[in-house]
Design a protein around this motif. Sequence first.
Motif, short mmCIF file in Angstrom:
data_model
loop_
_atom_site.label_atom_id
_atom_site.label_comp_id
_atom_site.label_asym_id
_atom_site.label_seq_id
_atom_site.Cartn_x
_atom_site.Cartn_y
_atom_site.Cartn_z
N TYR A 24 29.77 -15.30 -6.93
CA TYR A 24 28.31 -15.33 -6.78
C TYR A 24 27.62 -15.00 -8.10
CZ TYR A 24 23.67 -13.56 -5.75
OH TYR A 24 22.32 -13.32 -5.78
N TRP A 25 28.04 -13.90 -8.72
CA TRP A 25 27.39 -13.46 -9.96
C TRP A 25 27.63 -14.45 -11.10
CZ3 TRP A 25 23.59 -10.40 -9.55
CH2 TRP A 25 23.55 -9.46 -8.53
N LEU A 26 28.83 -14.99 -11.20
CA LEU A 26 29.10 -15.96 -12.25
C LEU A 26 28.28 -17.23 -12.06
CD1 LEU A 26 32.96 -15.60 -12.67
CD2 LEU A 26 31.16 -14.62 -14.10
N SER A 27 28.19 -17.71 -10.84
CA SER A 27 27.40 -18.93 -10.61
C SER A 27 25.91 -18.67 -10.83
CB SER A 27 27.65 -19.49 -9.22
OG SER A 27 27.19 -18.63 -8.23
N LEU A 28 25.44 -17.50 -10.47
CA LEU A 28 24.04 -17.15 -10.72
C LEU A 28 23.74 -17.18 -12.22
CD1 LEU A 28 21.37 -16.01 -9.36
CD2 LEU A 28 22.22 -13.79 -10.08
N ILE A 29 24.59 -16.57 -12.99
CA ILE A 29 24.39 -16.54 -14.44
C ILE A 29 24.50 -17.94 -15.03
CG2 ILE A 29 25.31 -15.69 -16.63
CD1 ILE A 29 26.23 -13.16 -15.01
N LYS A 30 25.53 -18.68 -14.62
CA LYS A 30 25.73 -20.03 -15.16
C LYS A 30 24.59 -20.96 -14.81
CE LYS A 30 29.85 -21.75 -14.48
NZ LYS A 30 31.21 -22.01 -13.98
N ASN A 31 24.01 -20.81 -13.63
CA ASN A 31 22.90 -21.68 -13.23
C ASN A 31 21.61 -21.38 -13.99
OD1 ASN A 31 24.34 -23.19 -11.39
ND2 ASN A 31 23.90 -21.80 -9.71
N ARG A 32 21.44 -20.15 -14.39
CA ARG A 32 20.20 -19.77 -15.07
C ARG A 32 20.32 -19.74 -16.59
NH1 ARG A 32 17.31 -15.40 -11.16
NH2 ARG A 32 17.58 -16.61 -9.27
N SER A 33 21.53 -19.59 -17.08
CA SER A 33 21.76 -19.51 -18.53
C SER A 33 23.04 -20.26 -18.86
CB SER A 33 21.90 -18.05 -18.97
OG SER A 33 20.78 -17.31 -18.60
N LYS A 34 22.96 -21.56 -18.87
CA LYS A 34 24.14 -22.41 -18.94
C LYS A 34 25.04 -22.17 -20.15
CE LYS A 34 22.22 -26.00 -16.06
NZ LYS A 34 22.38 -25.19 -14.91
N GLN A 35 24.48 -21.83 -21.28
CA GLN A 35 25.29 -21.66 -22.49
C GLN A 35 25.61 -20.21 -22.84
OE1 GLN A 35 26.61 -24.31 -24.04
NE2 GLN A 35 25.65 -25.50 -22.43
N ALA A 36 25.09 -19.28 -22.09
CA ALA A 36 25.29 -17.86 -22.41
C ALA A 36 26.74 -17.44 -22.10
CB ALA A 36 24.33 -17.00 -21.61
N PRO A 37 27.35 -16.67 -22.99
CA PRO A 37 28.70 -16.18 -22.72
C PRO A 37 28.68 -15.11 -21.63
CG PRO A 37 27.92 -15.37 -24.84
CD PRO A 37 26.86 -16.29 -24.30
N ILE A 38 29.77 -15.10 -20.85
CA ILE A 38 29.92 -14.12 -19.78
C ILE A 38 31.24 -13.39 -19.99
CG2 ILE A 38 30.08 -13.74 -17.30
CD1 ILE A 38 28.72 -16.52 -16.95
N VAL A 39 31.19 -12.07 -19.95
CA VAL A 39 32.38 -11.24 -20.07
C VAL A 39 32.60 -10.56 -18.72
CG1 VAL A 39 33.44 -9.29 -21.28
CG2 VAL A 39 31.89 -10.83 -22.51
N VAL A 40 33.80 -10.73 -18.16
CA VAL A 40 34.15 -10.06 -16.90
C VAL A 40 35.01 -8.86 -17.26
CG1 VAL A 40 35.27 -10.30 -14.66
CG2 VAL A 40 34.06 -12.25 -15.66
N VAL A 41 34.57 -7.68 -16.83
CA VAL A 41 35.25 -6.43 -17.16
C VAL A 41 35.79 -5.79 -15.89
CG1 VAL A 41 34.95 -4.13 -18.15
CG2 VAL A 41 33.71 -6.07 -19.12
N GLY A 42 37.08 -5.53 -15.88
CA GLY A 42 37.70 -4.85 -14.75
C GLY A 42 37.56 -3.34 -14.90
N THR A 43 37.10 -2.69 -13.85
CA THR A 43 36.95 -1.24 -13.87
C THR A 43 37.93 -0.58 -12.91
OG1 THR A 43 35.24 -1.28 -12.17
CG2 THR A 43 34.50 -1.43 -14.46
N PHE A 44 38.12 0.70 -13.06
CA PHE A 44 39.01 1.50 -12.21
C PHE A 44 40.47 1.08 -12.31
CE2 PHE A 44 34.83 1.82 -10.18
CZ PHE A 44 34.67 3.18 -10.18
N ALA A 45 40.86 0.50 -13.43
CA ALA A 45 42.26 0.10 -13.63
C ALA A 45 43.18 1.32 -13.61
CB ALA A 45 42.42 -0.66 -14.94
N ASP A 46 42.66 2.46 -14.01
CA ASP A 46 43.49 3.67 -14.04
C ASP A 46 43.84 4.18 -12.65
OD1 ASP A 46 40.72 4.19 -13.85
OD2 ASP A 46 40.99 6.26 -14.49
N ASP A 47 43.18 3.65 -11.60
CA ASP A 47 43.50 4.04 -10.23
C ASP A 47 44.64 3.21 -9.63
OD1 ASP A 47 41.53 5.92 -10.31
OD2 ASP A 47 40.09 4.78 -9.11
N LEU A 48 45.10 2.19 -10.37
CA LEU A 48 46.14 1.30 -9.87
C LEU A 48 47.39 1.40 -10.74
CD1 LEU A 48 43.96 -1.89 -9.33
CD2 LEU A 48 44.71 -0.29 -7.58
N PRO A 49 48.57 1.12 -10.16
CA PRO A 49 49.78 1.06 -10.99
C PRO A 49 49.67 -0.09 -12.00
CG PRO A 49 50.33 1.05 -8.63
CD PRO A 49 48.85 0.91 -8.74
#
Length: 67
Positions: A24-49
């Motif tokens: 949802y968030w990626l499509s929202l950004i892509k639809n409104r800002s077609k050329q803008a870069p998007i960085v996806v950041v994973g959080t809480f990695a320290d809670d997983l093996p």
Amino acid sequence: MSERAVYVVAWDLRKSIEANRIAYWLSLIKNRSKQAPIVVVGTFADDLPPKMVDQVVLDATAKLTKL
């Protein structure tokens, strides 16, 4: 939203991509800002093996590249 921005989408790795509504968030950004870069950041990695983090990221990458 601006074409001259960098967008960061934070994703709680403990939850699924669907639960985090990443598509949802990626499509929202892509639809409104077609050329803008998007960085996806994973959080809480320290809670997983470490091996689970690797698998979650691989699975997410496969799903997100199809968008």
